[in-house]
Design an enzyme around this catalytic site. Structure first.
Site, short mmCIF file in Angstrom:
data_model
loop_
_atom_site.label_atom_id
_atom_site.label_comp_id
_atom_site.label_asym_id
_atom_site.label_seq_id
_atom_site.Cartn_x
_atom_site.Cartn_y
_atom_site.Cartn_z
N ARG A 86 5.42 -12.57 24.73
CA ARG A 86 6.82 -12.21 24.52
C ARG A 86 6.93 -10.69 24.60
O ARG A 86 6.03 -9.96 24.16
CB ARG A 86 7.30 -12.71 23.16
CG ARG A 86 8.79 -12.45 22.89
CD ARG A 86 9.19 -12.91 21.51
NE ARG A 86 10.58 -12.58 21.22
CZ ARG A 86 11.18 -12.77 20.04
NH1 ARG A 86 10.49 -13.30 19.03
NH2 ARG A 86 12.44 -12.44 19.86
N HIS A 87 8.04 -10.24 25.14
CA HIS A 87 8.27 -8.79 25.26
C HIS A 87 8.20 -8.10 23.89
O HIS A 87 8.36 -8.75 22.84
CB HIS A 87 9.64 -8.52 25.89
CG HIS A 87 10.78 -9.08 25.09
ND1 HIS A 87 11.27 -8.49 23.95
CD2 HIS A 87 11.53 -10.21 25.28
CE1 HIS A 87 12.27 -9.19 23.46
NE2 HIS A 87 12.45 -10.26 24.25
N GLY A 88 8.00 -6.80 23.90
CA GLY A 88 7.96 -6.05 22.65
C GLY A 88 9.35 -5.90 22.03
O GLY A 88 10.37 -6.27 22.63
N TRP A 89 9.39 -5.36 20.84
CA TRP A 89 10.65 -5.17 20.09
C TRP A 89 11.60 -4.32 20.92
O TRP A 89 11.28 -3.21 21.32
CB TRP A 89 10.32 -4.52 18.76
CG TRP A 89 11.49 -4.44 17.80
CD1 TRP A 89 12.33 -3.39 17.62
CD2 TRP A 89 11.93 -5.46 16.89
NE1 TRP A 89 13.26 -3.66 16.65
CE2 TRP A 89 13.04 -4.94 16.18
CE3 TRP A 89 11.48 -6.75 16.61
CZ2 TRP A 89 13.72 -5.66 15.21
CZ3 TRP A 89 12.16 -7.46 15.64
CH2 TRP A 89 13.26 -6.94 14.94
N ALA A 90 12.81 -4.87 21.17
CA ALA A 90 13.78 -4.19 22.02
C ALA A 90 15.02 -3.82 21.22
O ALA A 90 15.17 -4.21 20.06
CB ALA A 90 14.13 -5.07 23.21
N GLU A 91 15.93 -3.10 21.87
CA GLU A 91 17.18 -2.71 21.21
C GLU A 91 17.99 -3.94 20.80
O GLU A 91 18.67 -3.93 19.78
CB GLU A 91 18.01 -1.82 22.16
CG GLU A 91 17.44 -0.44 22.39
CD GLU A 91 17.50 0.43 21.14
OE1 GLU A 91 18.27 0.11 20.21
OE2 GLU A 91 16.75 1.42 21.08
N SER A 92 17.91 -5.00 21.58
CA SER A 92 18.64 -6.23 21.24
C SER A 92 18.10 -6.85 19.95
O SER A 92 18.86 -7.40 19.14
CB SER A 92 18.54 -7.24 22.39
OG SER A 92 17.17 -7.48 22.71
N ARG A 110 13.44 -5.44 29.36
CA ARG A 110 12.45 -5.40 28.28
C ARG A 110 11.16 -6.14 28.66
O ARG A 110 10.07 -5.76 28.24
CB ARG A 110 13.03 -5.95 26.98
CG ARG A 110 13.65 -7.35 27.06
CD ARG A 110 14.38 -7.70 25.76
NE ARG A 110 15.04 -9.00 25.76
CZ ARG A 110 16.28 -9.21 26.20
NH1 ARG A 110 16.98 -8.19 26.70
NH2 ARG A 110 16.83 -10.40 26.14
N GLU A 152 15.66 -15.02 30.10
CA GLU A 152 16.11 -15.49 28.79
C GLU A 152 17.08 -16.65 28.96
O GLU A 152 17.76 -16.78 29.98
CB GLU A 152 16.79 -14.32 28.05
CG GLU A 152 17.38 -14.66 26.69
CD GLU A 152 16.33 -15.02 25.66
OE1 GLU A 152 15.81 -16.16 25.75
OE2 GLU A 152 16.05 -14.20 24.77
#
Length: 822
Positions: A158-164, A212, A239
């Site tokens: 899973r992608h890293g922590w994003a602004e979303s 992301r 997504e």
């Protein structure tokens, strides 16, 4: 001699057939054959011949027999064991055990377990196309081990922590994803995971085109030293489309659904459901498996796509997918990775494991001997094999519930129509014998056929039966249950269903029992709660308790042997004896002044009804429940939670002699009633004496209670034993004035009691009776006023010269008019 099939599956002659009929339909080809024989002069004679011919039971299309190769189980190897195991089974009816069923087992051929159909469970047999080796696959795990694989190894991240994530916003549109890049926290998460991935020798990174996930993929590639040309974007990894919830709080998206299950089939407005997501991620996964081989592949995506990738890889259905993420806020945390355990499996359009055709036919296995390609044999399994596997298949044994299955197997009993002796019963028996060396069931209840009243087959089109729901609404389910469970249909015999017989069951069993209970219910409040049934000295109480003990034994023996006929029929006789003899002879005891005898009668009725409710519960559950709760002496919430009945077993009286003596009493009463009827004298008219020929009676003159029953039942003053009378009994039919008056009094009281009943009065309710009577009638009533008041429950008896309304009551000697005053 070789088998040469001449017809294809559509009934046309194939290329193996002679040229004159090749390609022709079976029936049309007959003309060509006859023409050819005539041309060659080979026909001696021809004429029409009518004979039976098989047809499809659904569409009436003519059928034909075709020689096909099939798969068989060698029953001969286990036949002797199956015969021995049959001895352990209790059959109802018993004659099936060493009759029909034994004959079936002894004559059983080898079992053809294959069918040339489409809809059924596929035979799990694969055959090598190169060396012809055959393999039976016994489980999904076996299938995974033997399935042809690419050699790829998959990891999902899973992608890293994003602004979303920081803003808890739904970001599901590619065109908006640039607004929500990785945060500094997210980049650190990705680099930590990349260090761990360095040892996995990643060959390819496939990622979602979102900003992301793209950032995540390139950071990992940089850390592990992977060239950019080995980083590939794929829109199928994007997504889940949240539709109108794009840019809104994530909680709004989740609140739109009533449950996690709803997300799979109901997309949000302008969005997609999880099954749509699963389809695109599943397609991606299976396409990647075909495209690459021997690669270590990292897939970078989002939480829900990773969840659906995992579900597709394992072939999970919707509920299994939800269970896979139970007790997790997220299926996979940001920046984390996991190995994806993927082996291609047969699956439906939603990438859910499906072992049926056509999906299973696409599975190719690798031959363990030569490495060649193995394909599944095209046949499917005989449906009876699945039916026979029911006892363990329902537990998914041996893959799950091993302890539960072993605790419950073999089954206590199985019940079905008698024709199942050669099908379901036989196949369950055969499979259990082969797999477990034991029986599949301990007891069998085999039923016959319910026919129409005229003996014909029940047919909806003929309308030759009453709708069961109408009968149940009219007579109740208990009457129908008793009627069938006590009938020959439970002994594998056919029965002609009769509405009139059902009505008779309702009248003579259900109604009689209920009315008996209602009599007790009128007086149950007067029971002192202390009197014990075993302490009663009354012969009627002792007799009915002895009869109950006998019934307990008969019903218990019947049910223990799964013989509902043996268990059910004695219940009818007991209810009749209880109602028409015991309760009727005990009515005056309950209403009388002898308090001790009254309490004994109430205690006995209470005990009988409570225990009888338990006895009839398996056959008449609703009546049993109503009586059990109505009596109120049980400790359980329901009669169906009670322990089974135990015998009273009082040592204060000899059961067998008492039963014989009471039988003798009832015989004498029957003879006495016949004598009364022959003389034309009503029972309500007292008579002076009854003579009994002593040789025909086992009763002794000192048996006061038993003789008292005869006196009360026949309404006589004295019993005389006399060997000189001509008949078995002899009545003194002379009616004295005193006896005449007593008879008239009984007639009058009966009429007044009937008036009370029709007025809806309770037994203990005292009334004022207004009477219009003249001359002899008034003198008679004044003479017996106290007895009339007591017997008819009167507080006051008043006479009136003129009366409006009222009911006429007549005796053999006079007529009166009576009315109850408010």
């Amino acid at each position: 001699m070789p088998i040469v099939p001449l017809l294809d599956q559509s009934g046309h002659y194939n290329n193996n057939a002679p040229e004159i009929v090749r390609g022709s339909y079976l029936k049309k080809g007959e003309r060509h054959i006859k023409e050819d024989l005539e041309k060659r002069g080979l026909i001696f004679a021809k004429q029409p011949h009518t004979h039976s011919y098989p047809h499809c039971h659904r569409c009436e299309t003519p059928l034909y027999y075709s020689a096909l190769s099939s798969w068989f189980i060698n029953i001969q190897k286990v036949k002797n064991r199956l015969i021995q195991l049959n001895e352990k089974i209790n059959w109802q009816p018993e004659h099936l055990k060493r009759g029909r069923f034994l004959n079936i087992v002894e004559g059983a051929p080898d079992w053809n377990i294959s069918r040339n159909r489409y809809w059924a469970s596929p035979l799990p047999i694969w055959k090598c196309q190169k060396c012809q080796k055959t393999e039976i696959i016994g489980s999904v795990e076996d299938l995974k081990k033997r399935t042809k694989k690419s050699g790829n190894k998959y990891f999902v991240m899973r992608h890293g922590w994003a602004e979303s994530n920081e803003k808890n916003i739904s970001s599901s549109k590619l065109e908006n994803s640039h607004n929500y890049p990785l945060t500094e926290k997210g980049e650190k998460q990705v680099r930590i995971s990349a260090e761990k991935l360095a040892g996995q020798k990643i060959d390819l990174i496939l990622h979602s085109p979102f900003e992301r996930t793209k950032e995540t993929a390139f950071i990992v590639a940089e850390e592990i030293g992977l060239a950019k040309e080995n980083i590939i974007s794929d829109k199928r990894l994007m997504e889940v489309d949240a539709g109108i919830f794009e840019g809104k709080n994530v909680a709004d998206y989740h609140a739109h659904f009533s449950s996690a299950l709803e997300k799979f089939n109901n997309p949000p407005p302008e969005g997609e459901c999880l099954n749509d997501l699963k389809k695109r991620t599943g397609e991606f996964l299976y396409e990647t498996e075909k495209k690459y081989s021997g690669k270590n592949i990292l897939i970078v995506s989002h939480e829900y796509p990773v969840w659906m990738l995992y579900s597709s890889a394992l072939g999970l259905n919707e509920k299994e997918a939800i269970k896979a993420r139970e007790e997790k806020d997220d299926f996979i945390n940001t920046g984390e990775f996991m190995e994806l355990p993927f082996v291609p499996l047969p699956h439906d359009k939603n990438f859910t494991l499906d072992l049926h055709r056509p999906y299973i036919d696409e599975v190719e296995l690798v031959c363990p001997d030569c490495g060649g390609e193995m394909k599944r044999t095209p046949e499917v399994l005989d449906g009876w094999f699945e039916s026979g596997a029911m006892p363990f298949a329902e537990y998914h044994y041996p893959f799950e519930n091993k302890e539960q299955f072993e605790k419950r197997f073999p089954g206590d009993f199985v019940a079905e129509y008698v024709a199942q002796t050669r099908t379901w019963f036989y196949y369950m028996h055969a499979i259990a014998g082969m797999l477990f060396g034991g029986v599949s069931f301990k007891n069998v209840v085999s039923t016959g056929t319910i026919l129409a009243e005229d003996g014909s087959k029940i047919s909806k089109s003929k309308g030759n039966y009453t709708d069961p729901m109408l009968n149940m609404n009219k007579f109740g389910a208990d009457a129908l249950r008793y009627y069938l469970m006590a009938s020959p249909v439970m002994q594998s015999e056919d029965v002609c269903f009769s509405d009139s017989e059902l009505k008779e069951i309702h009248s003579k069993i259900i109604n009689i029992l209920w009315n008996t209970f209602k009599f007790f219910d009128l007086y149950k409040a007067e029971y002192d709660g202390k009197t014990k049934v075993k302490e009663s000295e009354n012969v009627l109480d002792r007799w009915i308790l002895s009869l109950l003990d006998n019934l307990i034994v008969e019903v218990s023996d019947g049910l223990d042997g799964y013989n509902t006929v043996k268990a059910g029929r004695p219940i009818k006789d007991f209810i009749n004896d209880f109602s028409t003899w015991y309760v009727r002879r005990s009515r005056e005891r309950v209403k009388g002044d002898d308090e001790k005898d009254k309490q004994s009668a109430l205690a006995t009725m209470r005990e009988i009804l409570n225990e009888l409710a338990k006895l009839i519960a398996p056959i008449m559950p609703f009546m049993a429940e109503a009586i059990y709760k109505g009596v109120g002496s049980g400790e359980k919430e329901s009669v169906h939670l009670e322990e089974w009945v135990k015998k009273v077993e009082s040592g204060k009286w000899k059961v067998e002699s008492l039963m014989e003596e009471m039988e003798e009493v009832r015989k004498i009463v029957s003879l006495g009633l016949e004598a009364r009827a022959k003389a034309g004298i009503k029972v309500r008219q007292p008579l002076a004496s009854l003579k009994i020929k002593s040789k025909i009676s086992n009763l002794k003159s000192e048996e006061i209670q038993l003789l008292g029953l005869i006196k009360d039942e026949l309404n006589i003053k004295e019993i005389i034993f006399d060997e000189k009378i001509l008949g078995e009994v002899e009545l003194d039919t002379k009616i004295s004035p005193v006896l005449k008056e007593e008879g008239e009094l009984r007639e009058l009281v009966r009429g007044l009691q009937d008036l009370r009943k029709k007025s809806g009065l309770n037994p203990g309710q005292k009334i004022v009776l207004l009477v219009q009577a003249e001359g002899h009638a008034r003198e008679f009533m004044e003479k017996f006023a106290e007895e009339i008041k007591k017997s008819a429950g009167l507080e006051k008896l008043e006479f009136s010269a003129v009366m409006e309304g009222g009911k006429e009551i007549s005796t053999d000697g006079f007529l009166i008019k009576a009315k109850i005053e408010a």
